[in-house]
Design a protein around this motif. Structure first.
Motif, PDB file in Angstrom:
ATOM      1  N   ALA A 400       0.825  -1.211   0.000  1.00 19.58           N
ATOM      2  CA  ALA A 400       0.000   0.000   0.000  1.00 19.58           C
ATOM      3  C   ALA A 400       0.858   1.260   0.000  1.00 19.58           C
ATOM      4  CB  ALA A 400      -0.933  -0.013   1.213  1.00 19.58           C
ATOM      5  N   ASP A 401       1.975   1.230   0.725  1.00 24.29           N
ATOM      6  CA  ASP A 401       2.857   2.410   0.759  1.00 24.29           C
ATOM      7  C   ASP A 401       3.425   2.701  -0.622  1.00 24.29           C
ATOM      8  OD1 ASP A 401       2.404   2.657   3.447  1.00 24.29           O
ATOM      9  OD2 ASP A 401       4.273   1.685   4.061  1.00 24.29           O
ATOM     10  N   ASP A 402       3.786   1.649  -1.364  1.00 25.66           N
ATOM     11  CA  ASP A 402       4.302   1.844  -2.724  1.00 25.66           C
ATOM     12  C   ASP A 402       3.278   2.572  -3.584  1.00 25.66           C
ATOM     13  OD1 ASP A 402       6.718   0.361  -2.260  1.00 25.66           O
ATOM     14  OD2 ASP A 402       5.549  -1.485  -2.427  1.00 25.66           O
ATOM     15  N   MET A 403       2.023   2.110  -3.548  1.00 26.87           N
ATOM     16  CA  MET A 403       0.989   2.675  -4.410  1.00 26.87           C
ATOM     17  C   MET A 403       0.600   4.085  -3.978  1.00 26.87           C
ATOM     18  SD  MET A 403       0.685   0.599  -6.762  1.00 26.87           S
ATOM     19  CE  MET A 403      -0.603   1.561  -7.568  1.00 26.87           C
ATOM     20  N   THR A 404       0.659   4.373  -2.686  1.00 29.33           N
ATOM     21  CA  THR A 404       0.328   5.724  -2.222  1.00 29.33           C
ATOM     22  C   THR A 404       1.265   6.752  -2.855  1.00 29.33           C
ATOM     23  OG1 THR A 404      -0.534   4.899  -0.113  1.00 29.33           O
ATOM     24  CG2 THR A 404       0.132   7.210  -0.194  1.00 29.33           C
ATOM     25  N   GLN A 405       2.571   6.448  -2.862  1.00 27.69           N
ATOM     26  CA  GLN A 405       3.545   7.361  -3.458  1.00 27.69           C
ATOM     27  C   GLN A 405       3.329   7.509  -4.962  1.00 27.69           C
ATOM     28  OE1 GLN A 405       7.627   6.453  -2.346  1.00 27.69           O
ATOM     29  NE2 GLN A 405       6.946   5.505  -0.439  1.00 27.69           N
ATOM     30  N   LEU A 406       3.124   6.379  -5.641  1.00 28.12           N
ATOM     31  CA  LEU A 406       2.990   6.417  -7.096  1.00 28.12           C
ATOM     32  C   LEU A 406       1.719   7.135  -7.529  1.00 28.12           C
ATOM     33  CD1 LEU A 406       4.201   2.804  -7.997  1.00 28.12           C
ATOM     34  CD2 LEU A 406       5.481   4.948  -8.168  1.00 28.12           C
ATOM     35  N   LEU A 407       0.621   6.902  -6.840  1.00 31.16           N
ATOM     36  CA  LEU A 407      -0.636   7.540  -7.223  1.00 31.16           C
ATOM     37  C   LEU A 407      -0.614   9.035  -6.924  1.00 31.16           C
ATOM     38  CD1 LEU A 407      -3.211   4.815  -6.160  1.00 31.16           C
ATOM     39  CD2 LEU A 407      -2.556   5.500  -8.482  1.00 31.16           C
ATOM     40  N   ALA A 408       0.123   9.446  -5.897  1.00 26.92           N
ATOM     41  CA  ALA A 408       0.255  10.882  -5.618  1.00 26.92           C
ATOM     42  C   ALA A 408       0.968  11.580  -6.778  1.00 26.92           C
ATOM     43  CB  ALA A 408       1.009  11.094  -4.313  1.00 26.92           C
ATOM     44  N   LEU A 409       2.011  10.946  -7.284  1.00 26.21           N
ATOM     45  CA  LEU A 409       2.721  11.514  -8.434  1.00 26.21           C
ATOM     46  C   LEU A 409       1.850  11.470  -9.692  1.00 26.21           C
ATOM     47  CD1 LEU A 409       6.286  10.088  -7.832  1.00 26.21           C
ATOM     48  CD2 LEU A 409       5.660  12.500  -7.910  1.00 26.21           C
ATOM     49  N   TYR A 410       1.110  10.376  -9.849  1.00 32.10           N
ATOM     50  CA  TYR A 410       0.208  10.288 -11.004  1.00 32.10           C
ATOM     51  C   TYR A 410      -0.776  11.459 -11.015  1.00 32.10           C
ATOM     52  CZ  TYR A 410      -4.120   9.260 -13.384  1.00 32.10           C
ATOM     53  OH  TYR A 410      -5.245   9.366 -14.159  1.00 32.10           O
ATOM     54  N   LYS A 411      -1.368  11.761  -9.872  1.00 36.45           N
ATOM     55  CA  LYS A 411      -2.346  12.847  -9.794  1.00 36.45           C
ATOM     56  C   LYS A 411      -1.703  14.186 -10.144  1.00 36.45           C
ATOM     57  CE  LYS A 411      -5.162  10.515  -6.289  1.00 36.45           C
ATOM     58  NZ  LYS A 411      -5.615  10.521  -4.866  1.00 36.45           N
ATOM     59  N   THR A 412      -0.481  14.393  -9.668  1.00 38.12           N
ATOM     60  CA  THR A 412       0.222  15.641  -9.985  1.00 38.12           C
ATOM     61  C   THR A 412       0.444  15.772 -11.491  1.00 38.12           C
ATOM     62  OG1 THR A 412       1.347  15.635  -7.845  1.00 38.12           O
ATOM     63  CG2 THR A 412       2.317  16.981  -9.593  1.00 38.12           C
ATOM     64  N   GLY A 413       0.932  14.696 -12.101  1.00 34.27           N
ATOM     65  CA  GLY A 413       1.176  14.735 -13.537  1.00 34.27           C
ATOM     66  C   GLY A 413      -0.096  14.842 -14.348  1.00 34.27           C
ATOM     67  N   ALA A 414      -1.160  14.164 -13.912  1.00 29.37           N
ATOM     68  CA  ALA A 414      -2.420  14.191 -14.652  1.00 29.37           C
ATOM     69  C   ALA A 414      -3.059  15.568 -14.599  1.00 29.37           C
ATOM     70  CB  ALA A 414      -3.370  13.134 -14.089  1.00 29.37           C
ATOM     71  N   GLN A 415      -2.916  16.273 -13.487  1.00 25.26           N
ATOM     72  CA  GLN A 415      -3.483  17.615 -13.378  1.00 25.26           C
ATOM     73  C   GLN A 415      -2.825  18.579 -14.354  1.00 25.26           C
ATOM     74  OE1 GLN A 415      -2.935  18.593  -9.254  1.00 25.26           O
ATOM     75  NE2 GLN A 415      -4.669  17.324  -8.547  1.00 25.26           N
ATOM     76  N   SER A 421       0.433  11.771 -19.063  1.00 26.03           N
ATOM     77  CA  SER A 421       1.465  12.544 -18.380  1.00 26.03           C
ATOM     78  C   SER A 421       1.588  12.101 -16.924  1.00 26.03           C
ATOM     79  CB  SER A 421       1.124  14.033 -18.455  1.00 26.03           C
ATOM     80  OG  SER A 421       2.107  14.805 -17.786  1.00 26.03           O
ATOM     81  N   GLY A 422       0.454  11.768 -16.293  1.00 26.02           N
ATOM     82  CA  GLY A 422       0.492  11.278 -14.924  1.00 26.02           C
ATOM     83  C   GLY A 422       1.170   9.931 -14.818  1.00 26.02           C
ATOM     84  N   VAL A 423       0.893   9.036 -15.771  1.00 22.86           N
ATOM     85  CA  VAL A 423       1.541   7.728 -15.792  1.00 22.86           C
ATOM     86  C   VAL A 423       3.041   7.891 -16.008  1.00 22.86           C
ATOM     87  CG1 VAL A 423       1.741   5.559 -17.064  1.00 22.86           C
ATOM     88  CG2 VAL A 423      -0.517   6.492 -16.555  1.00 22.86           C
ATOM     89  N   ARG A 424       3.419   8.817 -16.889  1.00 22.24           N
ATOM     90  CA  ARG A 424       4.841   9.027 -17.163  1.00 22.24           C
ATOM     91  C   ARG A 424       5.586   9.501 -15.923  1.00 22.24           C
ATOM     92  NH1 ARG A 424       8.012  12.745 -17.274  1.00 22.24           N
ATOM     93  NH2 ARG A 424       6.417  14.366 -17.071  1.00 22.24           N
ATOM     94  N   LEU A 425       4.996  10.427 -15.161  1.00 21.31           N
ATOM     95  CA  LEU A 425       5.664  10.942 -13.964  1.00 21.31           C
ATOM     96  C   LEU A 425       5.810   9.835 -12.915  1.00 21.31           C
ATOM     97  CD1 LEU A 425       6.884  13.454 -12.666  1.00 21.31           C
ATOM     98  CD2 LEU A 425       4.629  13.979 -11.719  1.00 21.31           C
ATOM     99  N   ALA A 426       4.793   9.004 -12.749  1.00 24.87           N
ATOM    100  CA  ALA A 426       4.888   7.902 -11.790  1.00 24.87           C
ATOM    101  C   ALA A 426       5.904   6.859 -12.243  1.00 24.87           C
ATOM    102  CB  ALA A 426       3.519   7.258 -11.602  1.00 24.87           C
ATOM    103  N   LEU A 427       5.980   6.608 -13.550  1.00 25.32           N
ATOM    104  CA  LEU A 427       6.982   5.679 -14.079  1.00 25.32           C
ATOM    105  C   LEU A 427       8.386   6.202 -13.817  1.00 25.32           C
ATOM    106  CD1 LEU A 427       7.979   3.265 -15.734  1.00 25.32           C
ATOM    107  CD2 LEU A 427       7.507   4.592 -17.820  1.00 25.32           C
ATOM    108  N   GLN A 428       8.556   7.511 -13.934  1.00 28.92           N
ATOM    109  CA  GLN A 428       9.859   8.110 -13.639  1.00 28.92           C
ATOM    110  C   GLN A 428      10.260   7.830 -12.201  1.00 28.92           C
ATOM    111  OE1 GLN A 428      10.259  12.196 -14.968  1.00 28.92           O
ATOM    112  NE2 GLN A 428      11.653  12.677 -13.290  1.00 28.92           N
ATOM    113  N   LYS A 429       9.297   7.882 -11.279  1.00 32.77           N
ATOM    114  CA  LYS A 429       9.569   7.559  -9.873  1.00 32.77           C
ATOM    115  C   LYS A 429       9.972   6.103  -9.713  1.00 32.77           C
ATOM    116  CE  LYS A 429       9.171   7.197  -5.318  1.00 32.77           C
ATOM    117  NZ  LYS A 429       9.402   5.735  -5.216  1.00 32.77           N
TER     118      LYS A 429
END
Length: 542
Positions: A400-415, A421-429
């Motif tokens: 769950a901790d892994d996904m919390t970090q990745l989804l937070a970045l996804y939301k930032t990129g998607a906005q 763009s959100g998927v790309r930012l999370a993939l970068q992480k």
């Protein structure tokens, strides 16, 4: 551990894989209990006293090998001495020539006694060493990106070369992490994620592929080259998006910047994925042409064409329309003879221009395992995509901790740029996460200091895949590990055989055997042309 029984090559590899991946150990410093002497130990002690003690005792022991204090009934202490003694006796290097020697039967009995004793000790008290944190080296990083995203990258361009210890670049002691290296990891993650997802805002870039001036290009150089071709080169280039790209070729020049091979007219065949883009004519010139002295003879060897995104093969070769002699020009610079041959010097790809879209590539298919049909579905689809990528990249179940970090970045990129763009930012992480860059092994709960224990199946899967493939586990190996069946000897052996049959097992030869034999050094060797007049770039490549 000494082995004397002959084995087939596959059996040796299976045994090695099982041994190297089965157990882990903390360093043990407790002294071993003294063993009780046996008739055999007493007899072999007498042999050493008769033939060896004269040179190997006291302060002047030859080669620092002390046999006067060696307990022939105890194989656990003085392990290095036992191993050295076995080698010397097996090869009949001791006693030295001219000195009294035991009979062959005595030799064989002593060697067999040592080997059997050491093998039994290894089985009773295995000592495979210990690893807690191990950074991926540059080769492993490139292979992991390839298998995770189906993306071919030039890892030498993205990351600095690893340090080497004892001839190898995958030893934990030399795989240090510096601030500069972390900056390169961040830069690489940005570039890889943009290329894998397909960044339509990418700016125009240039990539040049060089051909060594000492490569003889008088005949067909590669099996993949067109039939009836001569010289040139073939490269694989990743086109990041759908768009227009300019492809240009230059010709070889000598040390004085004179163009070579202009004594006759030649035809240059430029192809993309074996489809001809253009057949250029290179006019003959009665006089020498030097770079900077007017219009270069290769100025027209360029074309702008629309190309779909993905890894594609570019070939620039000459038509083999006539027989030619090797156009050799030699110059001496800094007391080194440099040889130059006519042919292709570089291929440069510039672009993209007029971007049409991200394209449909293998790596996009690998990433986007679902597509949201409406805005309300984007979060669920992103969760599915990122959990799949993290699971394979981290080589373990995702928490769950892994996904919390990745989804937070996804939301930032998607906005800021939408779903992709959100998927790309999370993939970068994911690509800079310690869980991806490092192989970690954690002690099981309640393990005592210095305890020997079996690694869990998920850790075993990573050991096995990086040993045989220099890369991450595939889906099948990971699934077997997570089911808890990989530690079953029959299942483990079946997986080793399957992985050895996979083309990726070539990494075991290239990365382990190649470094063991120092083969990568061939690319950097400067030969003495007087002693080796026939050594050329073609031989170096072979």
């Amino acid at each position: 551990m000494i082995r004397t029984r002959p084995r087939s090559s596959i059996s040796v590899l299976v045994a090695a894989a099982v041994f190297l991946t089965a157990v882990t150990l903390r360093a043990q410093n407790s002294p071993s209990a003294p063993a009780q002497s046996s008739p055999a130990a007493t007899a072999h002690r007498a042999t050493l006293d008769k033939y060896c003690i004269g040179c190997h005792r006291g302060a002047t022991a030859f080669a620092g090998l002390h046999l006067d204090t060696l307990d022939t009934a105890n194989f656990e202490t003085n392990g290095a001495t036992w191993e050295k003694l076995a080698r010397k006796l097996r090869n009949r290097e001791m006693p030295p020539a001219g000195m009294p020697r035991p009979e062959e039967g005595t030799y064989d009995a002593l060697v067999r006694y040592i080997e059997t004793g050491r093998d039994r000790l290894a089985e009773a008290k295995p000592n495979p060493g210990r690893r807690t944190l191990h950074r991926l080296n540059r080769t492993e990083y490139g292979n992991a990106v390839r298998d995770l995203l189906a993306l071919e990258i030039d890892v030498a361009e993205l990351l600095p070369a690893d340090d080497i210890g004892y001839g190898f670049d995958n030893i934990a002691d030399v795989l240090q992490v510096s601030p500069v290296l972390m900056e390169r990891y961040l830069s690489a993650a940005r570039k890889i994620s943009r290329t894998a997802v397909g960044d339509t805002t990418i700016t125009v870039g240039y990539q040049t592929y060089n051909v060594h001036h000492g490569l003889i290009q008088t005949d067909r150089l590669e099996e993949a080259a067109p039939v009836g071709s001569r010289g040139g080169t073939i490269v694989r280039h990743v086109f990041p998006v759908d768009g227009e790209y300019e492809i240009s070729v230059t010709l070889q020049r000598n040390v004085d910047d004179e163009y070579l091979g202009l004594e006759r007219e030649r035809k240059l065949d430029l192809r993309l994925d074996d489809r001809r883009l253009q057949l250029f004519t290179i006019a003959a010139s009665p006089k020498k042409i030097v770079l900077g002295g007017g219009t270069p003879p290769d100025a027209h060897l360029k074309i702008r064409v629309p190309v779909k995104a993905g890894a594609r093969e570019l070939a620039a070769t000459f038509l083999k329309d006539t027989l030619i002699k090797e156009g050799i020009i030699e110059r001496v610079r800094d007391d080194v003879v440099q040889t130059y041959f006519e042919g292709v010097a570089t291929i440069t790809v510039a672009g993209p221009f007029n971007v049409q879209g991200p394209g449909e590539t293998v790596n996009r298919e690998r990433i986007f395992i679902c597509r949201p049909s409406r805005a309300a579905d984007e979060q669920a689809c992103a969760t599915k995509i990122l959990s799949n990528l993290a699971h394979r990249a981290y080589r373990r179940p995702v928490g769950a901790d892994d996904m919390t970090q990745l989804l937070a970045l996804y939301k930032t990129g998607a906005q800021n740029g939408g779903f992709e763009s959100g998927v790309r930012l999370a993939l970068q992480k994911i690509l800079v996460s310690p869980a991806f860059l490092f192989r970690a092994e954690v002690d099981p709960p309640g393990a005592a200091p210095g305890a020997i224990y079996t690694v869990n199946d998920v850790e075993l899967a990573s050991r096995l895949s990086f040993f045989l493939w220099s890369s991450i586990p595939d889906d099948q190996l990971l699934a077997v590990a997570e089911s808890g069946r990989l530690s079953d000897p029959s299942v483990l052996q079946a997986q080793v055989r399957r992985m050895m049959a996979d083309p990726r097992s070539g990494a075991l030869v290239k990365n382990f055997a190649g470094q063991w034999l120092f083969l990568p050094n061939i690319a950097r060797i400067s030969t003495d042309t007087t002693t080796f007049p026939y050594f050329d770039e073609n031989l170096r490549h072979a």
